[in-house]
Design a protein around this motif. Structure first.
Motif, PDB file in Angstrom:
ATOM      1  N   ASN A   1      26.747  39.101  45.646  1.00 54.28           N
ATOM      2  CA  ASN A   1      25.585  39.624  46.363  1.00 54.28           C
ATOM      3  C   ASN A   1      24.686  38.464  46.798  1.00 54.28           C
ATOM      4  OD1 ASN A   1      24.168  38.798  44.094  1.00 54.28           O
ATOM      5  ND2 ASN A   1      23.939  40.874  43.263  1.00 54.28           N
ATOM      6  N   ASP A   2      23.479  38.796  47.303  1.00 54.53           N
ATOM      7  CA  ASP A   2      22.602  37.742  47.834  1.00 54.53           C
ATOM      8  C   ASP A   2      22.021  36.846  46.746  1.00 54.53           C
ATOM      9  OD1 ASP A   2      21.046  39.674  46.729  1.00 54.53           O
ATOM     10  OD2 ASP A   2      19.659  39.871  48.404  1.00 54.53           O
TER      11      ASP A   2
ATOM     12  N   PRO B   1      28.412  38.437  40.880  1.00 56.32           N
ATOM     13  CA  PRO B   1      29.637  39.174  41.271  1.00 56.32           C
ATOM     14  C   PRO B   1      29.325  40.618  41.618  1.00 56.32           C
ATOM     15  CG  PRO B   1      29.995  37.918  39.257  1.00 56.32           C
ATOM     16  CD  PRO B   1      28.522  37.862  39.534  1.00 56.32           C
ATOM     17  N   LEU B   2      29.919  41.116  42.694  1.00 60.36           N
ATOM     18  CA  LEU B   2      29.709  42.512  43.103  1.00 60.36           C
ATOM     19  C   LEU B   2      30.548  43.470  42.269  1.00 60.36           C
ATOM     20  CD1 LEU B   2      29.617  42.387  47.010  1.00 60.36           C
ATOM     21  CD2 LEU B   2      27.792  43.134  45.487  1.00 60.36           C
ATOM     22  N   PHE B   3      31.682  42.993  41.757  1.00 61.37           N
ATOM     23  CA  PHE B   3      32.610  43.877  41.039  1.00 61.37           C
ATOM     24  C   PHE B   3      32.853  43.356  39.630  1.00 61.37           C
ATOM     25  CE2 PHE B   3      33.595  44.199  45.555  1.00 61.37           C
ATOM     26  CZ  PHE B   3      33.554  45.574  45.752  1.00 61.37           C
TER      27      PHE B   3
END
Length: 279
Positions: free
Chosen positions: A28-29, A33-35
């Motif tokens: 993300n920004d 980690p997104l996942f």
């Protein structure tokens, strides 16, 4: 401008315009980690001395499939060839699954309304169906048999029934060991497991086995209506420790409160595995 002709469409020219980020690298920004990280393990299942009959059944069905598929290809009978492939997948799934299929195949072979013309152009979408749907359609079809198939199916069914009477499948025993081991590794007696199988007979066998060993278990498959599926999802999110689902059963449901996904059967299409994990 970048691609003025067909010859300019080459890997090195296209690369600057295509951005592919694997899930494991997506952030993300804030650089987080997104996942969740994915940790996968392949669990080997070995035949033991007590599994001699199961091994014998597997090898006998494999030979039946090999001969049947070769004959089907020689005679250009696609449905029969596909039925043989299905039988191989069933015997690797569970003894109950192959026994159920052999019983149904035996009834068809004893029928007097079998037709040699077993491929209908309108039914070719069966190849895109999930495994349970394929099983239902192929085993309901009055597909003409192989040479001596009636006698062969009778012998295979007898062996399958002896296997069932003998005890638990080797793979099911390995599953129980895996559940107990994972509980200990995670140090969490309330760990939730999502188990995927391709066939409803295997699902029923697993539900009975797991319940008998004290695991609160619920099931999802394509035969359940929307209300029933929602009820099972709710039970799994609350008190049930294990959900055993077919591919069709888990479609459209958010199961992300589960901790561990176990692919009891590995589908031949790898995208189905990704869809399972995504749920």
């Amino acid at each position: 401008d970048a691609f003025p002709d067909i010859g300019s469409i080459k890997h090195e020219n296209v690369a600057p315009f295509v951005v592919r980020t694997e899930k494991r690298n997506a952030i993300n920004d804030r650089g987080e980690p997104l996942f969740m990280p994915r940790v996968t393990r392949l669990i080997p299942v070995e035949w033991q001395d007590k599994h001699v009959l199961q091994k014998e059944l597997y090898e006998a069905v494999t030979e039946y499939v090999r001969q049947g598929y070769n004959q089907a290809m020689r005679e250009n009978r696609q449905y029969l060839g596909f039925l043989m492939i299905l039988m191989q997948r069933l015997v690797t799934s569970s003894t109950r699954a192959i026994a159920s299929a052999l019983e149904r195949r035996q009834l068809i072979l004893q029928s007097t309304t079998i037709t040699e013309d077993d491929l209908n152009d309108d039914d070719t979408d069966i190849f895109d169906s999930d495994s349970q749907e394929q099983m239902e359609e192929l085993l309901a079809s009055k597909i003409a048999g192989l040479h001596n198939e009636r006698e062969e199916v009778k012998l295979l069914l007898a062996t399958a029934k002896r296997c069932q009477a003998q005890g638990t499948d080797a793979r099911a025993e390995a599953l129980l060991d895996l559940l107990y081991t994972t509980q200990q590794e995670e140090n969490n007696p309330e760990l939730k497991f999502l188990i995927f199988t391709e066939f409803v007979p295997t699902q029923r066998m697993l539900a009975e086995l797991l319940s008998a060993h004290g695991f609160t278990t619920v099931c999802l498959n394509g035969s359940l209506d929307l209300e029933s599926r929602g009820r099972v999802q709710h039970e799994f999110s609350k008190d049930a420790r294990i959900l055993v689902s077919t591919d069709a059963g888990g479609e459209g449901l958010n199961l992300q409160f589960a901790h561990v996904v176990i692919n009891y059967d590995l589908p031949w299409n790898p995208m189905r595995i990704e869809q399972r994990i995504g749920r």
